[in-house]
Design an enzyme around this catalytic site. Structure first.
Site, PDB file in Angstrom:
ATOM      1  N   LYS A  22       0.391   1.435   8.868  1.00 59.59           N
ATOM      2  CA  LYS A  22       0.158   0.051   9.325  1.00 59.59           C
ATOM      3  C   LYS A  22       1.371  -0.464  10.112  1.00 59.59           C
ATOM      4  O   LYS A  22       1.216  -1.040  11.192  1.00 59.59           O
ATOM      5  CB  LYS A  22      -0.081  -0.850   8.125  1.00 59.59           C
ATOM      6  N   ASN A  23       2.581  -0.250   9.576  1.00 62.85           N
ATOM      7  CA  ASN A  23       3.759  -0.873  10.183  1.00 62.85           C
ATOM      8  C   ASN A  23       4.226  -0.175  11.454  1.00 62.85           C
ATOM      9  O   ASN A  23       4.992  -0.748  12.219  1.00 62.85           O
ATOM     10  CB  ASN A  23       4.876  -0.994   9.152  1.00 62.85           C
ATOM     11  N   CYS A 117       7.020 -15.886   3.838  1.00 64.62           N
ATOM     12  CA  CYS A 117       5.842 -15.404   3.118  1.00 64.62           C
ATOM     13  C   CYS A 117       6.258 -15.256   1.655  1.00 64.62           C
ATOM     14  O   CYS A 117       7.328 -15.660   1.255  1.00 64.62           O
ATOM     15  CB  CYS A 117       5.356 -14.095   3.687  1.00 64.62           C
ATOM     16  N   ARG A 122      12.331 -14.684   5.558  1.00 62.33           N
ATOM     17  CA  ARG A 122      12.072 -13.800   6.693  1.00 62.33           C
ATOM     18  C   ARG A 122      12.375 -14.438   8.058  1.00 62.33           C
ATOM     19  O   ARG A 122      11.486 -14.705   8.852  1.00 62.33           O
ATOM     20  CB  ARG A 122      10.637 -13.273   6.616  1.00 62.33           C
ATOM     21  N   ASP A 305       9.123  -1.671   0.087  1.00 64.74           N
ATOM     22  CA  ASP A 305       7.654  -1.775  -0.010  1.00 64.74           C
ATOM     23  C   ASP A 305       7.083  -0.927  -1.137  1.00 64.74           C
ATOM     24  O   ASP A 305       5.887  -0.996  -1.404  1.00 64.74           O
ATOM     25  CB  ASP A 305       6.998  -1.350   1.314  1.00 64.74           C
ATOM     26  N   ARG A 397      -5.144  -6.066   3.441  1.00 63.75           N
ATOM     27  CA  ARG A 397      -4.360  -6.182   4.680  1.00 63.75           C
ATOM     28  C   ARG A 397      -3.710  -4.848   5.028  1.00 63.75           C
ATOM     29  O   ARG A 397      -3.441  -4.566   6.186  1.00 63.75           O
ATOM     30  CB  ARG A 397      -3.241  -7.216   4.498  1.00 63.75           C
TER      31      ARG A 397
END
Ligand code: EPZ
Length: 431
Positions: A22-23, A117, A122, A305, A397
């Site tokens: 994803k990233n 978030c 961030r 993560d 997500r």
């Protein structure tokens, strides 16, 4: 509201195939609009963040043709606007990659400031520092970052903190700048290398991605390309922790084992077996596992993560473990949820002290963010009895068909959006 219902207590066994990262995909999709020729991207993960990014690309009038779930063709020749709508930044922070991409291509970009978030404030001060060093005028107006430049020139940028986002954003802004740009103290994650490789396949000249010094020689323009995204190291690590926590035996396919070294090392320290193959790893969860200590660091250190997921596995190991979260200031919100399942974790500042327990008991818990939500699913799969995981939208997500992949491993999980559906699932797996 959709929920996962999970009946825990069974070891997960079998094979799972990891989706695209994803990233990496988020940075690559932004980069794809930097040429007026066709770009074909394969191995896209079919997850909400990617689909929102594709909507944002359509919104600025680039052509987007979803060839199949995992392949898209993009053509940026029809872009008519350098302003990204506020809706997209509110839904995904990574829309801020459009600042680097549009500034790099059109010398102009206007993108809403990303909010904080659940895992921290961030800021994007390092992104802005990079844009200014390249010669852009950057101002915040009505909640948006507006970057403009008559010309973009070479720069020698030293990041004050190691930042994945800032490293990618400055790479995007500098690929067609005049002269050579040097980024020092760059992030080294596999997805940085993937974005750099993608840009080079479009004709960019980037050297050193994956080290802390990246050199970008500006080129006149970028051309089309076909490119496949690397596998998602965090999704792979999540399933590795799932095998450990449920005392299962999972072959995790379509991975780059080198990207998983920090996770593999910790699972072995805990007493698990990890077998490495060319493009797969097999994790066999030990019945009795040992405590260890974790400190999250930029790659190649232990990934932030993966912090919630390894903390769940450590909760089921003997002894006391210490987990230090050194990247984000608020990434232990899942601890209160785990306590409802019998978890015994005390948080002091950015350190969690985890006392091993014999086992979790099922409960209703709420996902506070993407990776914490996945970690709560791992705890529920190891727990005795039923659990309900709320706010599964966070999980969707970043994890493609998470429930289907778990079901294929023998896990009892169902995505439901009503009490009746939940009751029917419980009846079906009674006992
Ligand atoms: C990326 O976020 C990932 N998101 C995050 O993954 C990941 O946790 C993070 O990198 C670290 O690996 C995407 O790639 C879309 P950072 P990013 O800039 O780029 C500070 C997930 O679960 N900082 O590397 O926002 C920042 O506050 C998500 O997939 C500044 O101070 O992270 C943090 O403390 C969650 N100023 C640290 O640096 C800046 O200008 C690392 O942040 C930028 C960052």
């Amino acid at each position: 509201m959709e929920q996962y219902i999970i009946r825990g207590g069974r070891p997960l066994k079998g094979e799972v195939t990891i989706s695209g990262a994803k990233n990496a995909a988020l940075g690559i999709l932004a980069a794809a609009v930097m040429t007026d020729e066709d770009v074909i991207i394969e191995n896209l993960p079919d997850v909400r963040d990617i689909n929102v990014m594709l909507e944002a690309i359509t919104e600025i009038s680039a052509k987007v043709d979803r060839m199949d779930r995992h392949t898209v063709r993009i053509n940026g020749s029809t872009i008519s606007d350098v302003a990204v709508d506020d809706e997209y930044i509110r839904r995904i922070r990574a829309s801020y990659y459009f600042i680097g991409a549009l500034l790099g291509k059109y010398r102009h970009a206007s993108v809403p400031l990303p909010g904080g978030c659940n895992i921290g404030s961030r800021p994007i001060d390092q992104h802005i520092k990079g844009f200014k060093a390249l010669g852009a005028e950057v101002r915040i107006e009505a909640g948006s970052v507006i970057a403009k430049a008559d010309r973009l020139h070479s720069a020698h940028i030293y990041f004050d903190v190691v930042s994945v986002g800032a490293t990618i954003n400055v790479m995007l802004a500098s690929v067609m700048a005049e002269g050579q740009t040097i980024i020092e103290n760059a992030a080294k994650e596999p997805h940085i290398v993937d974005v750099a490789n993608f840009l080079n396949s479009m004709g960019a000249n980037i050297r050193g991605a994956g080290t802390d010094t990246i050199r970008i020689k500006g080129v006149q323009k970028l051309h089309g390309t076909e490119y496949a995204i690397i596998p998602d190291q965090i999704e792979a690590g999540t399933f590795m922790c799932m095998a450990a926590a449920t005392r299962g035996d999972i072959l995790i396919k379509n991975v780059i084992p080198k990207h998983l070294e920090a996770i593999t090392a910790k699972l072995i320290e805990m007493g698990n077996e990890v077998e490495e193959y060319d493009e797969a790893v097999r994790v066999i969860g030990a019945e009795t596992q040992r405590h260890t200590d974790i400190k999250t660091l930029p790659y190649p250190g232990f990934p932030t993560d993966m912090q919630p997921q390894i903390s769940v596995a450590l909760s089921l190991a003997e002894g006391t473990s210490m987990v230090t979260e050194s990247i984000f200031e608020n990434r232990f919100k899942y601890v209160d949820e785990l306590a409802r399942m019998g978890g015994n974790i005390k948080v002091e500042g950015n350190v969690a002290v985890i006392d091993g327990i014999d086992g979790f008991s099922g409960a209703t818990v709420t996902s506070p963010d993407l990776r914490a939500g996945a970690a709560l699913c791992i705890a529920a799969l190891a727990a005795d009895g039923y659990s309900t995981i709320e706010e599964v939208g966070y999980i969707q997500r970043g994890y493609e068909i998470f429930d289907e992949k778990i079901t294929a491993l023998g896990g009892l999980i169902k995505l439901v959006d009503s009490e009746q559906e939940a009751a029917r699932f419980k009846l079906r797996v009674v006992g």
